[in-house]
Enzyme design. Structure first.
Site, PDB file in Angstrom:
ATOM      1  N   HIS B 119      44.743   3.320  17.956  1.00 40.47           N
ATOM      2  CA  HIS B 119      43.593   3.277  18.884  1.00 40.47           C
ATOM      3  C   HIS B 119      44.072   3.378  20.329  1.00 40.47           C
ATOM      4  O   HIS B 119      43.606   4.216  21.115  1.00 40.47           O
ATOM      5  CB  HIS B 119      42.822   1.960  18.677  1.00 40.47           C
ATOM      6  N   GLU B 120      45.036   2.541  20.701  1.00 38.47           N
ATOM      7  CA  GLU B 120      45.482   2.523  22.112  1.00 38.47           C
ATOM      8  C   GLU B 120      46.107   3.863  22.493  1.00 38.47           C
ATOM      9  O   GLU B 120      45.927   4.352  23.601  1.00 38.47           O
ATOM     10  CB  GLU B 120      46.475   1.381  22.339  1.00 38.47           C
ATOM     11  N   HIS B 123      43.719   6.269  23.679  1.00 40.81           N
ATOM     12  CA  HIS B 123      43.444   6.148  25.125  1.00 40.81           C
ATOM     13  C   HIS B 123      44.545   6.826  25.934  1.00 40.81           C
ATOM     14  O   HIS B 123      44.254   7.540  26.897  1.00 40.81           O
ATOM     15  CB  HIS B 123      43.376   4.662  25.527  1.00 40.81           C
ATOM     16  N   HIS B 129      36.125   5.092  24.570  1.00 41.39           N
ATOM     17  CA  HIS B 129      35.608   4.508  23.329  1.00 41.39           C
ATOM     18  C   HIS B 129      34.499   5.363  22.725  1.00 41.39           C
ATOM     19  O   HIS B 129      33.782   6.058  23.414  1.00 41.39           O
ATOM     20  CB  HIS B 129      35.112   3.090  23.596  1.00 41.39           C
TER      21      HIS B 129
END
Lengths: 81, 378
Positions: B119-120, B123, B129
């Site tokens: 997930h990170e 980014h 998101h």
């Protein structure tokens, strides 16, 4: 014990305001006057959060919403710069 | 999906990463493996590749920390915020920080490091998101029941490919998002020399090139066309459109698929649509429109169907008498079947497969034959 109740209500509002500031761009310099949970900017932000996270959009701090606010998550905001 | 404001992305596809320090919750090998697996998730869905460096500055610096850790966004102890990361860029940008007050694990008994890292790193690559609970980029930590079978959702794949495009075609393409169907077409590649379009239309000064479930958006001030899902702007429209054309005088784009058509102003589908194409006056033998174009000066809209075409008078709002006519008679050199057509600067551009015929209606001749994707600066 209304005083006790107020304290609990206040810490809940602190938590909610912090969450909305961190992730939904709620202006950090909100005046005390809009601290009430039924103030318009807060209701709008609660609805924005509920919509984004797939909750029922009530604008109220219902149980589901409070549960989500306590859930582990990523620290990156959900909206805004 | 969404991207950071301004859609920052890496200007290169090969990136470096460095694991600056480690959590005590896991062995170094376990951390190395989790990070490598998390990067592989994005590698498989994009042209990006990653290599590890062990010293100095890397594009993506990965570290574990507690509370205040030098970026003015302190962690908050166990629970709540697990990690955060910065969008692509120099210095702290691109970096990923993990809260070491969490209990990092290889399974889901604690906080699964692979899942949070994937997930990170989304980014770090430029994704913001997603509001889709099934997406990896959903803000809340939601470990799947079987972490071993983790796959990116279609939303995640669309997101990363909106920034970097699809992975280079390779025989063993392994990325198939978990909710896709095996016959789902590959993502169209903008500069594929064989690229053809389903429909092309102007829209308020922009030019839209539709293909499958996607469209490229050519904006005059942005050299690089944007790549979007049709459903991002028009959720109710079907994929694989047949035709589209803008009638400037009505500030409306008409979009055709099968025997239906929609009217949209910007991205607002107008009330009362879709309607049947036969309400425009087409005979029942016409099952679909291949291509449509509106000549703003003449106030006529041309509809192309197989080897014939009709003309619609925008003033009287009816199909003109004397039609259909053969395309070959009035547009010599333009070879049916036509996929799409565009009017620009008084010239007509007919798209047929990977070829594009520039037609001068005054000279009544094809003046250039180009590649269909020449408008996309390929």
């Amino acid at each position: 014990y209304p005083l006790d109740g107020t304290v609990k209500e206040d810490s809940k509002m602190d938590l909610v305001q912090q969450y909305l500031e961190n992730y939904y761009n709620l202006e950090k310099d909100l005046k005390q006057s809009v601290r009430r949970k039924d103030s318009n900017p807060i209701v709008k932000k609660i609805q924005e959060m509920q919509r984004f996270l797939g909750l029922k959009v009530t604008g109220r701090l219902d149980a589901d919403t409070m549960e989500v606010i306590h859930k582990p998550r990523c620290g990156v905001p959900d909206v805004g710069d | 999906f969404s991207t950071f404001p301004g859609s920052p992305k890496w200007k290169k596809t090969h990136l470096t990463y460095r694991i600056v320090d480690y959590t005590q919750d896991l062995s170094r090998d376990a951390v190395d493996a989790a990070i490598a697996k998390a990067l592989k998730v994005w590698e498989e869905a994009s042209p990006l590749t990653f290599s590890r460096v062990h010293a100095g500055e890397a594009d993506i610096m990965i570290s574990f920390a507690v509370r205040e850790h030098g970026d003015f966004i302190p962690f908050d102890g166990p629970g709540k915020v697990l990690a955060h990361a910065y969008p692509p860029g120099q210095g702290i940008y691109g970096d990923a920080h993990f809260d070491d007050d969490e209990q990092w694990t290889e399974d889901t008994s604690g906080i699964n490091l692979f899942l949070v890292a994937a997930h990170e790193l989304g980014h770090s690559l430029g994704l913001f998101h997603s509001d889709k609970p099934e997406a990896l980029m959903y803000a809340l930590y939601k470990p799947p029941t079987d972490i071993g079978r983790f796959r990116l959702s279609q939303d995640d794949v669309n997101g990363i490919q909106s920034l970097y495009g699809p992975p280079p075609a390779s025989p063993n393409d392994s990325v198939m998002p978990q909710d896709s169907n095996p016959t789902a077409p590959e993502f169209p590649v903008m500069c594929d020399p064989d690229l053809s379009f389903d429909a092309v239309s102007t829209l308020r000064g922009e030019i839209l090139f539709f293909k499958d479930r996607y469209f490229w958006r050519r904006i005059h001030w942005n050299h690089k066309p944007e790549f979007h899902l049709i459903s991002t702007f028009w959720p109710s429209l079907p994929p694989e459109l047949d035709a589209a054309c803008e009638v400037n005088s009505q500030d409306t784009v008409f979009i055709f698929k099968g025997n239906k058509f929609w009217a949209t102003r910007g991205n607002e589908i107008q009330v009362g649509y879709p309607r049947s194409i036969h309400t425009l006056g087409f005979p029942p033998t016409v099952k679909k429109i291949d291509a449509a174009m509106s000549d703003q000066k003449e106030k006529k809209t041309y509809f192309f169907v197989e080897d014939k075409y009709w003309r619609f008078d925008e003033n009287s709002q009816i199909l003109e008498q004397g039609f259909p006519r053969l395309i070959a008679d009035d547009f010599p050199g333009v070879e049916p079947k036509i996929d799409a057509v565009l009017e620009a600067s008084g010239l007509f551009y007919f798209f047929s497969g990977s070829s594009q015929f520039e037609f001068d209606p005054k000279a009544k001749m094809v003046t250039h034959v180009l590649k269909s994707n020449s408008w996309l600066h390929c």
